[in-house]
Design a protein around this motif. Structure first.
Motif, mmCIF file in Angstrom:
data_model
loop_
_atom_site.group_PDB
_atom_site.id
_atom_site.type_symbol
_atom_site.label_atom_id
_atom_site.label_comp_id
_atom_site.label_asym_id
_atom_site.label_seq_id
_atom_site.Cartn_x
_atom_site.Cartn_y
_atom_site.Cartn_z
ATOM 1 N N UNK A 59 -46.321 -21.248 22.335
ATOM 2 C CA UNK A 59 -45.250 -21.041 21.355
ATOM 3 C C UNK A 59 -45.856 -20.737 19.957
ATOM 4 N N UNK A 60 -45.334 -19.799 19.289
ATOM 5 C CA UNK A 60 -45.924 -19.414 17.918
ATOM 6 C C UNK A 60 -44.899 -19.807 16.726
ATOM 7 N N UNK A 61 -45.474 -20.798 16.009
ATOM 8 C CA UNK A 61 -44.385 -20.963 14.775
ATOM 9 C C UNK A 61 -44.187 -20.010 13.642
ATOM 10 N N UNK A 62 -43.070 -19.610 13.215
ATOM 11 C CA UNK A 62 -42.778 -18.583 12.458
ATOM 12 C C UNK A 62 -43.589 -19.082 10.899
ATOM 13 N N UNK A 63 -43.621 -18.055 10.158
ATOM 14 C CA UNK A 63 -43.923 -18.254 8.659
ATOM 15 C C UNK A 63 -42.681 -18.283 7.803
ATOM 16 N N UNK A 64 -42.876 -18.312 6.534
ATOM 17 C CA UNK A 64 -41.696 -18.455 5.688
ATOM 18 C C UNK A 64 -41.972 -17.375 4.739
#
Lengths: 306, 306
Positions: B111-116
């Protein structure tokens, strides 16, 4: 025709050198340009580079002529060092501080004008611009106020007639160039050139720079974020970066600009951009032809020598 | 020992990738680093690069394991795009916006987390720092105020517990690097490294930057003028440039810094410089270990996933 040449005026910069054959009345009769700027020459190569460009002016070899030089030829790493005058100073003193390189076997008699340095209130140096300022003073007598000289390294100098006071150097043009070429922003700046998008970006950037000059390091990143998030094209981004830098530069000087229009000495296109930004800030800028004031400055210095 | 690894935490940056084998209690048991950052990989090369680093952690091939990734692997030009969350937002929402790349033939579940991103009040983006901020919030509960993350691109973010508000990016580190390498200032920056001279230059530069942040473009040239006129050596000049840039960056944020010490997340040496400059401005900075908060952030996101 070449007999009418009374002396030779030379502006010897880092990248190239420009020479003019001058009439007794102080008008340029002929001109020549060479790419043999200070940055490309060893010390021993200056006499030949000068001889070549003087020949191009239409002067036959062997004529005895005075040559007056301003600019980087007088730097420590140039032909021969012409030590700086220290500001504040009267620019009419440039001529008497000129130095004369030895030119064996030549009939040219060469004098090189010094630059100006500042030791108190912020160390600074200029070479070449001081001669343009003397030229401005001789063509616009009695001017008092800031003069802006946009370029790779923009100079801002306080001038009262022929007296130079405090001056500073903004690395605006070079910062634009190294960011455009070498930073992560380059990804947002490469592509088609669309004039309308560039103008729009320039206006937004100049407005941001004028509004928050203390946040240049933060606002620079908007170039990248605007292309990632808002789909801004490379023309808009290049205009934004240019406007942001010039807006930031101008904002730092606003408090010292009065009612009179600020003389802008530089290339036509760059002076137009600075005039736009000054006008956004409620000030006036007045483009002045850089070549004319360089020649006028060399002529004024020549009169001091005589 | 490797049986104790319950899941794998990965911080996948532009230049390299770091992985930790995590215990069920959320502590790192083993770690591995690879130079296969996003900047060096084609899309198809990510699965193998991950497999290699997981093997290095001591995990035998074929084990079924969850892998949680933050950073540039989720960029558009990375492995698979994890679309930005838009600030202001609660960072506890990172996990549920993660994306899952297809890894054919592998037993790793990634799973890859998003940026902001930020669209109003100045376009901006971050990828990786949001996870460190979540980690900071989980180790220092209830903190409210600015957080500074010094680096090539420094981030300044307003954090209230796990909520991120306005944030900005200062290109301080990259501007230092391109000026040092490519501008005329490089002539003044090459030579011996004398720590005392560098510290003295840093102090003068930081003081100039804090005093006149709106004049960065003008003050940059002092690096050159100080070496030409005052014989400053390359160590002093390099320190001056560094101090000037960090002082200018910090000055732009002073109005938003309150009584509480500003958490500084970054390399130890850089955080020490920022703490010095904050202290010159009458504020406090508190260095925080960047690796610890990255791991804490990935752990906090993992708990949200469960």
């Amino acid at each position: 025709m070449s007999d009418a040449i009374e002396w030779v005026a030379v502006d010897w910069g880092t990248s190239n050198l420009r020479a003019w054959g001058m009439s007794v009345a102080g008008a340029p009769i002929s001109s020549a340009t060479s790419d043999k700027g200070m940055g490309k020459l060893e010390r021993g190569q200056y006499p030949q580079a000068l001889q070549d460009v003087v020949r191009e002016l239409g002067v036959e070899d062997g004529r005895h002529l005075d040559v007056l030089v301003c600019g980087m030829a007088g730097a420590r790493q140039g032909w021969i060092e012409a030590p700086y005058l220290e500001a504040p100073t009267d620019l009419r003193g440039l001529a008497q501080s000129s130095v004369r390189p030895d030119v064996p076997g030549s009939t040219l008699s060469v004098s090189i004008l010094p630059g100006v340095c500042q030791k108190r209130g912020g160390e600074n140096v200029m070479r070449g611009e001081e001669t343009q300022l003397l030229g401005l003073a001789s063509t616009q007598q009695g001017y008092e106020g800031l003069v802006c000289m946009p370029g790779t390294h923009s100079k801002w100098a306080y001038l009262r007639d022929t007296h130079i006071g405090q001056f500073s150097t903004a690395m605006t043009g070079e910062v634009f160039e190294v960011l455009r070429t070498h930073s992560v922003l380059r990804h947002s700046l490469t592509g088609e050139n669309d004039g309308a998008a560039r103008d729009a970006g320039f206006g937004t950037g100049a407005s941001d720079g004028l509004a928050r000059p203390q946040d240049l390091l933060g606002q620079l990143f908007r170039v990248r974020a605007a292309s990632l998030l808002s789909g801004r094209d490379s023309s808009w981004c290049a205009g934004y970066l240019s406007g942001l830098l010039i807006g930031t530069e101008v904002a730092a000087h606003l408090d010292d600009i009065g009612e009179a229009a600020v003389p802008l000495i530089g290339s036509t296109s760059l002076c137009a951009l600075y005039a736009t930004v000054l006008s956004m800030a409620g000030k006036d800028g007045r483009p002045v032809d850089a070549t004319s004031v360089a020649i006028a400055g060399l002529s004024a210095a020549r009169q001091q020598l005589a």
